[in-house]
Design a protein around this motif. Structure first.
Motif, short mmCIF file in Angstrom:
data_model
loop_
_atom_site.label_atom_id
_atom_site.label_comp_id
_atom_site.label_asym_id
_atom_site.label_seq_id
_atom_site.Cartn_x
_atom_site.Cartn_y
_atom_site.Cartn_z
N THR A 148 55.54 39.41 37.05
CA THR A 148 54.39 40.32 37.09
C THR A 148 53.28 39.76 37.96
O THR A 148 52.89 38.61 37.82
N ALA A 149 52.79 40.61 38.85
CA ALA A 149 51.64 40.25 39.68
C ALA A 149 50.45 41.14 39.37
O ALA A 149 49.31 40.67 39.28
N THR A 150 50.70 42.43 39.19
CA THR A 150 49.62 43.41 39.00
C THR A 150 49.72 44.05 37.63
O THR A 150 50.75 44.62 37.28
N ILE A 151 48.62 43.96 36.88
CA ILE A 151 48.56 44.49 35.52
C ILE A 151 47.47 45.55 35.45
O ILE A 151 46.30 45.27 35.71
N LYS A 156 43.19 37.23 34.72
CA LYS A 156 42.80 37.21 36.14
C LYS A 156 42.67 35.76 36.62
O LYS A 156 43.13 35.41 37.70
N TYR A 159 46.82 36.73 37.85
CA TYR A 159 47.27 38.12 37.85
C TYR A 159 46.18 39.01 38.44
O TYR A 159 45.00 38.74 38.27
N ASP A 206 51.19 34.36 27.48
CA ASP A 206 51.11 33.70 28.78
C ASP A 206 50.73 32.23 28.62
O ASP A 206 51.30 31.37 29.29
N LYS A 238 51.69 30.53 36.70
CA LYS A 238 52.91 31.08 37.29
C LYS A 238 53.41 30.18 38.40
O LYS A 238 52.63 29.61 39.13
#
Length: 143
Positions: free
Chosen positions: A18-21, A42, A46, A133, A141
């Motif tokens: 996942t990159a964009t939430i 953030k 992310y 996370d 990440k």
């Protein structure tokens, strides 16, 4: 069949991918849990996209009134709304082609889970994305 969350290993992989939430129900009030969790995510790297029809910008990102208004792909939809509102969010998440639907701690809907799963999304419910996370990717990440 009763819903069960993905395994810890599957959740870890989901977070790594996942990159964009998009955060549905993200408040611009710094004292709200949605703000604190999103700010922490953030800082972990992310991109947080606020979905709040009552604000124009949160966390230095443009706010969108709905998921359908976001003009670029979203990996994961994180939901800070009451459980009864989540089926419509799930429908919209499927419509925009998100990869996952995450209902925050205290938010649970079998209907939303069914909609999202039938649309091919991974579903996590009643878990805090920030906590998961922190446990699963404590160093952040991997690039």
């Amino acid at each position: 069949m009763a819903f069960s969350n993905p395994s810890r290993e599957q959740i870890k992989q989901l977070l790594e991918d996942t990159a964009t939430i998009a955060v549905v129900g993200l408040s611009d009030n710094r004292d709200r849990v949605s703000y604190m969790v999103s700010e922490a995510m953030k800082k972990k790297g992310y991109r947080i996209i606020p979905v709040n029809p009552n604000a124009t910008e949160i966390l230095d990102e443009t706010c969108y009134a709905s998921l359908s208004d976001i003009p670029f792909p979203i990996d994961l939809v994180n939901v800070f709304r009451r459980s009864e509102y989540t089926p419509e969010v799930a429908e919209e998440a499927v419509k925009i082609g998100a990869k996952a639907l995450w209902l925050q701690l205290g938010v649970y809907s079998d209907e939303a889970a069914s909609i999202a799963e039938e649309g091919g999304l991974t579903v996590v419910m009643d878990r805090c994305i920030k906590v998961e996370d922190s446990i699963l990717l404590p160093q952040g990440k991997q690039a």
